[in-house]
Design an enzyme around this catalytic site. Structure first.
Site, mmCIF file in Angstrom:
data_model
loop_
_atom_site.group_PDB
_atom_site.id
_atom_site.type_symbol
_atom_site.label_atom_id
_atom_site.label_comp_id
_atom_site.label_asym_id
_atom_site.label_seq_id
_atom_site.Cartn_x
_atom_site.Cartn_y
_atom_site.Cartn_z
ATOM 1 N N GLY A 39 59.184 -19.351 53.300
ATOM 2 C CA GLY A 39 58.345 -18.084 53.416
ATOM 3 C C GLY A 39 58.469 -17.176 52.144
ATOM 4 O O GLY A 39 59.869 -17.181 51.849
ATOM 5 N N ASN B 39 53.798 -4.858 59.979
ATOM 6 C CA ASN B 39 53.632 -4.394 59.585
ATOM 7 C C ASN B 39 53.198 -4.575 58.014
ATOM 8 O O ASN B 39 53.937 -5.298 57.648
ATOM 9 C CB ASN B 39 54.482 -3.637 59.390
ATOM 10 C CG ASN B 39 54.470 -2.533 60.527
ATOM 11 O OD1 ASN B 39 53.618 -2.094 61.431
ATOM 12 N ND2 ASN B 39 55.583 -2.325 61.457
ATOM 13 N N ASP C 141 58.737 -14.112 52.361
ATOM 14 C CA ASP C 141 60.137 -12.744 52.542
ATOM 15 C C ASP C 141 61.119 -13.353 52.495
ATOM 16 O O ASP C 141 61.845 -12.782 52.207
ATOM 17 C CB ASP C 141 59.702 -12.345 53.684
ATOM 18 C CG ASP C 141 59.140 -13.269 55.017
ATOM 19 O OD1 ASP C 141 59.040 -14.501 54.889
ATOM 20 O OD2 ASP C 141 59.236 -13.243 56.324
ATOM 21 N N GLY D 83 53.509 -8.431 56.712
ATOM 22 C CA GLY D 83 54.642 -8.913 57.381
ATOM 23 C C GLY D 83 52.740 -8.735 59.180
ATOM 24 O O GLY D 83 52.023 -8.801 58.590
ATOM 25 N N VAL E 288 54.657 -3.594 54.538
ATOM 26 C CA VAL E 288 55.970 -2.562 54.184
ATOM 27 C C VAL E 288 55.432 -2.664 52.198
ATOM 28 O O VAL E 288 55.338 -3.298 51.875
ATOM 29 C CB VAL E 288 57.177 -2.944 54.526
ATOM 30 C CG1 VAL E 288 58.344 -2.042 53.598
ATOM 31 C CG2 VAL E 288 57.405 -3.282 55.630
#
Length: 255
Positions: A107, A11, A109, A8, A13
């Site tokens: 995206g 961060n 994610d 991300g 993860v």
């Protein structure tokens, strides 16, 4: 074990799965100048801190919304486990029917979260990810991905305000004591926290009006645990959706 990594803007993860059991979850700060060797060492150290040996890792899957960091992380993982990770992107089986103007621009994610949510909750769904950006996405029955909304995240908005407004100080994002602040810090905190909660409530209402029906609401992301309790709507908090979605996608596409 499967090593799952979501890159991300703020961060990385990371987590390890034994089957469907998440053994641990950890965060590493995203840094565009960090080398593949540095990322490899960081990831290896984090795994060992949680009792997972490199020899236990059978494969890896990565999703990323930060192109400058992706290659460094992928190469770093290859150096420590000796295998090229599976990457979330075009060509991977997701089970989603994406109704977007340019499906390839969605995206990774967003895809991962939608896949995870459909495995646990019944559509229609409104899915929220409260991170560097705050996103809402809509998934209708038959796994139809309709699209969504993107706006600046809480910390990003706060950084912009304190940078551009000379007399406003940096603050911590604690829960406001009340909506009406009695000093500058409390006024800012209320605006950031309750303002974002109210925006989410209002957007959900408008989405449901446009769809013509109510939806199950699910939220994830680093800021979700602080904002969602302030919302008036009943929203399920699922902190591990990204990692669970990566595990599901790996199972669908494993080599």
């Amino acid at each position: 074990m499967l090593l799952a990594i979501d890159i991300g803007n703020t961060n990385l993860v990371i987590g390890c799965f034994h089957g469907n059991n998440l053994k641990f979850k950890a965060r590493i700060a995203t840094d565009t100048i960090r080398t593949s060797d540095q990322y490899g060492v960081e990831i290896k150290s984090m795994m060992e801190a949680y009792g997972v040996r490199v020899e236990d890792i059978e494969d890896c899957i990565i999703s990323s919304v930060v192109p400058p960091v992706f290659n460094s992380v992928r190469t770093g993982v290859w150096k420590i486990i000796g295998k090229q990770p599976m990457v979330v992107g075009p060509g991977l089986k997701t089970g989603l029917n994406i109704h977007m103007d340019v499906p390839s621009q969605v995206g990774s994610d967003r895809i991962v979260i939608a896949v995870a949510a459909l495995a646990e909750y019944k559509a229609p769904l409104i899915l929220m990810d409260l991170g560097t950006a705050t996103t809402l996405e809509v998934v209708e029955p038959d796994n139809v991905y309709m699209g969504g909304i993107i706006f600046p995240g809480v910390k990003l908005s706060l950084d912009a305000m304190t940078t551009r407004c000379a007399q406003l100080p940096g603050i911590s994002l604690d829960k406001p004591k009340q909506v009406i602040g009695k000093n500058t810090v409390d006024c800012m905190r209320s605006g950031m926290m309750y303002g974002t909660a109210a925006m989410i409530d209002g957007l959900v209402e408008r989405i449901e009006e446009e769809l013509g029906h109510e939806c199950t609401l699910v939220a994830t992301g680093g800021m979700a645990q602080f904002i969602i309790p302030l919302c008036k709507r009943d929203i399920i908090l699922d902190k591990n959706m990204l990692l669970k979605g990566l595990n599901i996608l790996y199972q669908k596409n494993k080599r």
